[in-house]
Scaffold this active site. Structure first.
Site, PDB file in Angstrom:
ATOM      1  N   SER A  63     101.666  70.204  27.379  1.00 41.43           N
ATOM      2  CA  SER A  63     102.867  70.014  26.698  1.00 41.43           C
ATOM      3  C   SER A  63     104.004  69.772  27.976  1.00 41.43           C
ATOM      4  O   SER A  63     103.672  70.453  29.155  1.00 41.43           O
ATOM      5  CB  SER A  63     103.482  71.209  26.022  1.00 41.43           C
TER       6      SER A  63
ATOM      7  N   ARG B 217      96.135  75.787  15.764  1.00 37.30           N
ATOM      8  CA  ARG B 217      97.234  76.493  16.380  1.00 37.30           C
ATOM      9  C   ARG B 217      97.037  78.096  15.727  1.00 37.30           C
ATOM     10  O   ARG B 217      97.694  77.822  14.597  1.00 37.30           O
ATOM     11  CB  ARG B 217      98.609  75.943  16.486  1.00 37.30           C
TER      12      ARG B 217
ATOM     13  N   LYS C 125     108.961  75.552  15.691  1.00 40.78           N
ATOM     14  CA  LYS C 125     109.071  76.233  16.998  1.00 40.78           C
ATOM     15  C   LYS C 125     110.351  76.528  17.371  1.00 40.78           C
ATOM     16  O   LYS C 125     111.214  75.626  18.052  1.00 40.78           O
ATOM     17  CB  LYS C 125     108.051  75.205  17.742  1.00 40.78           C
TER      18      LYS C 125
END
Length: 214
Positions: free
Chosen positions: A112, A43, A141
């Protein structure tokens, strides 16, 4: 459909260069793999294209040595360029069916999901696994929607594809996910913020095995 089974998702390491402290991400991922990580997602939100491409190629080869699936977060173009094992997309990113048309039938596509509706739609559109969370409050996040145990269990019950729980997971709270039906845990800081990445990953693997117990 890509080749992804629940066992691959036991301890799913999601990279974050926030805790490099002078180390390379390659070295940190290598430690996680030595500790038993079963899946790696790269990521990168800040790297420029060339640096991302170079890093992705190196880490893909490293994962191959350990026979661990390697996917790219969001960036379908990079995943295609380097022939990664697949890609993981969020609800605001490209849809699974569109990703599949770009990457081909044999690649792993993760999506997701926060609700049963999102989960069923992703499965219908060709997702190979779901990332469900945030199951606990998370600092990595900030816009994460919290998904409780009951919602996680409802999603696991509703779909036929593997599910990995993500968000705020530590070796202490994995036990709280037992019985949910999740196949594994996706972790960021529990691995990469640790001073002993290899040891932390090994401990997470031991604790995550509770998920496969009925």
């Amino acid at each position: 459909m890509g080749n992804c089974n629940g066992k691959d998702l036991l301890v799913y390491a999601v990279t974050d260069r926030h805790w490099l402290h002078g180390e390379t991400l390659y070295r940190q991922v290598e430690k996680a793999l030595k500790g038993g990580a079963t899946f790696v997602q790269l990521r990168e939100k800040e790297l420029d294209e060339d640096a991302f491409l170079k890093e992705a190629i190196e880490i893909k080869e490293l994962c191959r040595q350990y026979h661990v699936p390697f996917v790219i977060n969001d960036n379908v173009e990079i995943a295609r360029k380097i022939d990664a094992d697949g890609v993981h997309v969020g609800q605001r990113d490209m849809e699974a069916a569109d990703v599949r048309s770009q990457l081909g039938a044999d690649k792993i596509i993760g999506v997701s999901a926060q609700t049963v509706e999102q989960a069923l739609l992703a499965q219908e559109r060709g997702a190979d696994y779901l990332g469900v969370g945030a199951v606990f409050p998370t600092g990595t996040k900030l816009d994460a929607v919290e998904v409780g145990y009951e919602a996680l269990k409802a999603i696991c019950d509703a779909v036929d594809i593997p599910v990995v729980a993500i968000g705020g997971i530590t070796k202490e709270n994995i036990i709280e996910l037992k019985g949910s039906g999740a196949d594994g845990v996706a972790v960021v800081s529990a691995i990469f913020a640790s001073e002993d990445i290899e040891g932390a990953t090994r401990e997470l693997c031991e604790k995550a095995r509770v998920l496969s117990e009925s």
